[in-house]
Write an enzyme that holds these catalytic residues in place. Structure first.
Site, mmCIF file in Angstrom:
data_model
loop_
_atom_site.group_PDB
_atom_site.id
_atom_site.type_symbol
_atom_site.label_atom_id
_atom_site.label_comp_id
_atom_site.label_asym_id
_atom_site.label_seq_id
_atom_site.Cartn_x
_atom_site.Cartn_y
_atom_site.Cartn_z
ATOM 1 N N ASP B 326 0.820 -1.209 0.000
ATOM 2 C CA ASP B 326 0.000 0.000 0.000
ATOM 3 C C ASP B 326 0.861 1.269 0.000
ATOM 4 O O ASP B 326 2.029 1.262 0.355
ATOM 5 C CB ASP B 326 -0.907 0.014 1.234
ATOM 6 C CG ASP B 326 -0.111 -0.093 2.523
ATOM 7 O OD1 ASP B 326 0.875 -0.854 2.540
ATOM 8 O OD2 ASP B 326 -0.452 0.584 3.500
ATOM 9 N N GLU B 327 0.228 2.324 -0.438
ATOM 10 C CA GLU B 327 0.734 3.684 -0.260
ATOM 11 C C GLU B 327 2.175 3.876 -0.717
ATOM 12 O O GLU B 327 3.033 4.322 0.038
ATOM 13 C CB GLU B 327 0.580 4.094 1.212
ATOM 14 C CG GLU B 327 -0.875 4.111 1.650
ATOM 15 C CD GLU B 327 -1.086 4.525 3.098
ATOM 16 O OE1 GLU B 327 -2.101 5.137 3.403
ATOM 17 O OE2 GLU B 327 -0.208 4.209 3.941
ATOM 18 N N VAL B 328 2.439 3.512 -1.971
ATOM 19 C CA VAL B 328 3.731 3.841 -2.582
ATOM 20 C C VAL B 328 3.602 5.225 -3.205
ATOM 21 O O VAL B 328 2.776 5.426 -4.092
ATOM 22 C CB VAL B 328 4.099 2.797 -3.654
ATOM 23 C CG1 VAL B 328 5.408 3.187 -4.342
ATOM 24 C CG2 VAL B 328 4.186 1.406 -3.037
#
Lengths: 689, 689
Positions: B326-328
């Site tokens: 998640d959340e790159v």
């Protein structure tokens, strides 16, 4: 003199210890509201404070003992628990960052002895603090004091600037825990050791065998724990773990294997040791004193004990070994022709001589294995005078007499926690009481200290902590602090705080009591229960034993088990009543407060009734709840006479006193704790002229 | 119809589950006041009760799995905790003595899978009970149900006669615990597993690495835990211990190693894995999403991950392995010429394609080590469709869309515990909500269940349990029980009991909250504090993050940390207000009760002020205490209009609504929980004609 009075105004502490003094003038001083327990020997206050924030770090400057780094980590962890401030103590210690510098000037003993130096000095300024001790034990004690000194106000967490010089009054400050009548798992034992360390106690006396169970794994005689414990025993690895845990906190562990009486659990495994033919079974029928007893005339008994003590002497490294020796009925000895003949042959006058013969053999075995003997009063005999320590459950006078005759002793009379006496009762019991007044200094030194005793007929893992804490802290203070500490009111002020402090550090006495009340209330309103039970107090061994027949497996899940030995609410009410009645100029405000509380208790029953009605465990609480109402009503009536300055009529007095006398008797093994205060109100109303 | 109404009178349960039925006629029935959570699929009630006393014994009649005997010992121990009745379960089991006979018809899996059979049936008569399950997991679930069925009344502890057929609605009922933002020691993890077992959850999702810490010992790459954890990591022996503990309770343990983003702690140890040159440090400045990211274009990254996952695949036996994903932010990728060139060369349109490339490599590595992949929403890509489970933190709709496309998924949207939403909010979130209404049965089966998420920015070992319990029990019920369970009021009734039950079995959420309040109050009166804080509720991640800058070491010792996410007192007050205003025939008694409570809260401030004034930690509580007074005053004024049946004047209304709007905004990251109820009173007063 006037100066001193002013100081007292500022510092209630000054009233307590002659050695409290002030570096600054009183006018500069704030009153630090300290809660130290046990109180140190001397404190000198200065102005200023050391703020505790996330910069705080304790660093060991001098000291080799391997326990020191772990104790400092633990100190940081507990300081975190107390403040909620994360402390960065994992990184490498740098003495320049030290807010608390620790100097341990000497080495620790390989095995902590009774002679361990526990003294320390602690200096706190508004920049940093320094703890200096001669030994690791002194460091442990000083760190506990530092933790207790941490308080908060409207500005910060802090320690007030001061200088403390401290050392214990007695070198033996113990707690006996009986794990035979009811078993306690290792996690409970460790929590108890944590509490002991908090109040600077130094001897954990582990009562490991009795008629109801033998609680140690023996590899030499495995039937002892297999047949003698119902599976509830400590493995040797667990014993070692507990001893290491205690040692890390400056606490010695002394095992007690009670003999030749109180040995039914041994005899269930090895009936050949008994004075009468077996078989024997673990005692499960009731509590008390039983006849089964080892046979002092059999050589096999001493062969057995030599091997057994040899094994235990290695497992338990302390220099002392407790052999019990109490409450031998002698009935099995009297019944045996062989034993009677032995006594005649050996020219023994009585069973006491026979027990002393047994003890002399034991003494030889203990010496062979490098141990010193300690036992209960009954082992005392001129023959054993110089070689033993006597633990006295009888009277302070016998301890003083012993000391006069050259015998070392410790006091347990007056420190029986299972008797459910208030902390104030234990607090006034002193190993060097008036009975010791005529002893020489040398004789007084033979009185080494004392031990609180937690006998386990009516405690289990859920209950034991509420019977230990906070009352044991009062005994710990008696044994550590100067004799001059005698202000019971101030002791209770500090004890109330210690109660919370012990809870904060992990003791389960408060949580478990609540848990038991929840269980009784079922899904019902807990606050209602709590307001009621806060007015009650638990009763002790003798009351409960008379009240009904208890077995080992009798559920301890009733009101008598859940409530506390003392009622804080009743204590506060008593202080209020005392204040209000302390002179004839009755304060309207205080009278009003008394009236409000009594009115609240009188009305409690309406909400309480349905809660009680729903629970079979609470059925027996019904008369108690009615007694609370009656006492409150009587108190309110007394208050009306007092307010009207009208002497209470004789007939009313008689009725009130009948009620009060009835309230002094336990119901459901429980007492209503507000009785004595209501009695004061009634007495005051009766004395109006 | 009339018959049915009578049944409803007797049995509130009947309103809840269509499948509750009665063997006896309603007239014969008592209303068993049951507190089951999660509620079983079907219950058939009969008359009678199985009394629980010291004769009670559960015996395994059929069953081979080695976990079964231990689970039965644990069951007895917990039944003891619940009743306080000592049970003699050490001796050899004799099926003839069984009050609860247990039959486990099939073997357990070597490693528990998502397909494990958790069903069981439980029949209780007034003579004995029988639990039958196809697998050990079903036995564990049935034993929890039995424990919850144990209640007491004025006669005894008992289980009502009944027959339960039960199985879960969803096979995946998980709890994510983040141990990276704040560390949790093993003892806390074990307590959490105990709680999960109580409410029949079956997946412990262990979020073991993130920017703020890497929490597992790696023997292959030891710098990961040495440089990435500040010493706060699990040894492999501890991991094994936790997995065994979970397995014994029918709980799978799925590790999450979040990558390629959220990897700052890895990169602090091995900067060569990063997309930009180091050095890196564990993220200690704040919470949120950070740029450091693994470089998907370097072969060394995959060599590294192959070795690392190989090591972890052995340590964690579960078939699934969570790779986060998640959340790159992609900023490091965009900034690197080499990575940009790689994307051009490989014809990648965007960073999402690059991350999918990374995930495809990961998938190969996982397959090689025998694992299936699970990851957050962001891993979803047509290329990975069949092979992964997607954990959705975004929206229920995306889960339904995925299922339509053939993708398996679990729901975490709506189950974020750190958002501090009420239990009722989580309770209404369903993995198969209206978004899934148009899916085929086969498509619906791809929605495996859900996971509650305990992100750890604002929890530490002292706080985490009060953020988990009791709210997580509501999510557990949503995932286990029939969809038809929708009565929020009854959910709260049972949740209040579960709160106590969890406490009884060892959870520390209540004790720790009290402990923190004690800390803030210093030596001051705790009851006063408690009466105040019972009216407050904690706020969630977004509020707190906006309120001030938090660091990893920011003390979490304030009001916002100590109080509960929901106020039971406010909930009860709301029910009271709803009842009172439910029709125009206002009950004088209910109105009176509302008035008393509001008056009490209005007067609270006098006793509270000095407590607040003494503590710097409580300074920020001052406006909250004043708000309680103002809200209570406004509520009382509204009540006067209501009692007089007089419409409240416009000017008063405006002032009241301004106050209420202000009360909706947190102060000191805390909300006063009685606002909505006061708003109802104000609204009612405004609507009078």
């Amino acid at each position: 003199m006037k100066m001193k009075q002013r100081m007292l105004l500022y510092m209630s502490l000054a009233a307590l210890i002659p050695s409290v003094s002030f570096k600054a003038t009183p006018a500069e001083l704030q009153a630090p509201d300290l809660y130290l327990m046990p109180m140190p020997k001397t404190i000198t206050f200065d102005t200023g404070r050391l703020v505790i924030d996330d910069n705080f770090k304790a660093v060991l400057a001098i000291g080799e003992d391997s326990r020191l780094p772990a104790s400092i980590v633990r100190f940081h962890q507990r300081l975190q628990m107390k403040t909620g401030i994360p402390l960065n103590f994992a990184s490498s210690p740098d003495i320049k960052q030290a807010m608390l510098e620790i100097q341990c000037k000497g080495p620790g003993e390989r095995v902590q002895s009774a002679a361990a130096d526990e003294s320390y000095s602690l200096e706190v300024t508004d920049r940093n603090a320094r703890l200096i001790a001669a030994s690791p034990i002194g460091v442990f004690r000083g760190l506990e004091t530092f933790l207790q000194l941490v308080v908060s106000d409207d500005r910060s967490f802090y320690v007030p600037s001061l200088r403390i010089e401290d050392e214990p009054r007695f070198l033996w400050r113990g707690l006996l825990v009986d794990v035979s009548r009811h078993w306690e798992p290792v996690e409970v034992i460790k929590r108890i050791l944590d509490g002991m360390a908090t109040v600077k106690m130094n001897v954990f006396h582990w009562h490991l065998s009795d008629d109801q169970g033998f609680r140690v794994e023996s590899r030499v005689f495995p039937k002892l724990h297999i047949k003698g414990s119902d599976g509830k025993y400590y493995r040797q690895s667990e014993i070692k773990d507990v001893i290491a845990y205690a040692r890390a906190r400056g606490i010695r562990v002394i095992p007690e294997f009670d003999m030749p009486g109180h040995t039914t659990a041994w005899l269930a495994a090895y009936p050949e040791l008994a004075s009468a033919p077996g078989p024997y079974q673990i005692e499960r029928r009731s509590w008390g004193v039983f006849d089964p007893c080892m046979d002092p005339t059999k050589n096999i008994v001493y062969f057995f004990l030599d091997s057994f003590i040899g094994e235990m002497a290695v497992l338990f490294p302390d220099e002392y070994f407790h052999i019990g020796g109490d409450e031998v009925t002698g009935k099995q000895w009297d019944a045996s022709a062989r034993i009677r003949n032995f006594k005649v042959r050996e020219k023994m006058k009585n069973n006491r001589d026979l027990q002393t013969y047994f003890n002399r053999q034991l003494l030889k075995i203990l010496k062979k294995h490098g141990k010193k003997m300690i036992g209960w009063d009954e082992i005392l005999h001129p023959d054993l005078r110089k070689d033993v320590i006597v633990q006295s459950w009888r009277r302070q006078a016998s301890l003083a007499e012993g000391a006069h005759l050259g015998i070392k002793g410790i006091l347990s009379f007056g420190y029986y926690l299972d008797h459910m006496r208030p902390a104030s009762f234990h607090y006034q019991i002193d190993p060097l009481g008036k009975e010791a007044a005529n002893l020489t200094e040398q004789e007084q030194e033979r009185i080494l200290g004392g031990e609180a005793c937690m006998w386990a007929e009516f405690v289990n893992p859920e209950i034991i902590e509420s019977r230990l804490w906070p009352r044991t802290a009062a005994i710990a203070e008696r044994l550590w602090s100067p004799f001059s500490m005698q202000d019971t009111k101030d002791m209770y002020r500090r004890l109330e705080y210690m109660d919370i402090e012990l809870d904060l550090f992990g003791a389960m006495h408060r949580k478990n009591s609540d848990r038991m009340l929840h269980r009784m209330a079922g899904g019902a309103d807990f606050e209602v229960m709590k307001n009621f039970t806060d007015l009650l107090k638990a009763t002790g061994y003798s009351t409960r034993r008379k009240a009904r027949q208890y077995y080992s497996l009798t559920p301890l899940n009733r009101l008598a088990d859940a409530i506390m030995p003392e009622s804080e609410t009743a204590l506060r009410f008593e202080i209020l009543v005392d204040d209000a009645l302390s002179n004839q100029f009755l304060s309207a405000e205080l009278i009003q407060q008394i009236q409000e509380r009594l009115a609240g208790w009188q009305n409690m029953n309406d909400t309480l009734k349905p809660v009680i009605a729903r629970s079979y465990l609470l059925e027996e609480a019904k008369p108690l709840s009615e007694l609370v109402v009656d006492l409150s009503k009587t108190g309110l009536e007394a208050l009306n006479y007092i307010k009207a300055r009208q002497k209470a009529p004789e007939a009313w007095q008689k009725k009130a006193l009948d009620l009060l006398d009835g309230a002094d008797k336990p119901q459901a093994e429980v007492l209503v704790a507000i009785g004595p205060s209501v009695r004061k109100l009634v007495g005051f109303a009766a004395d109006i002229r």
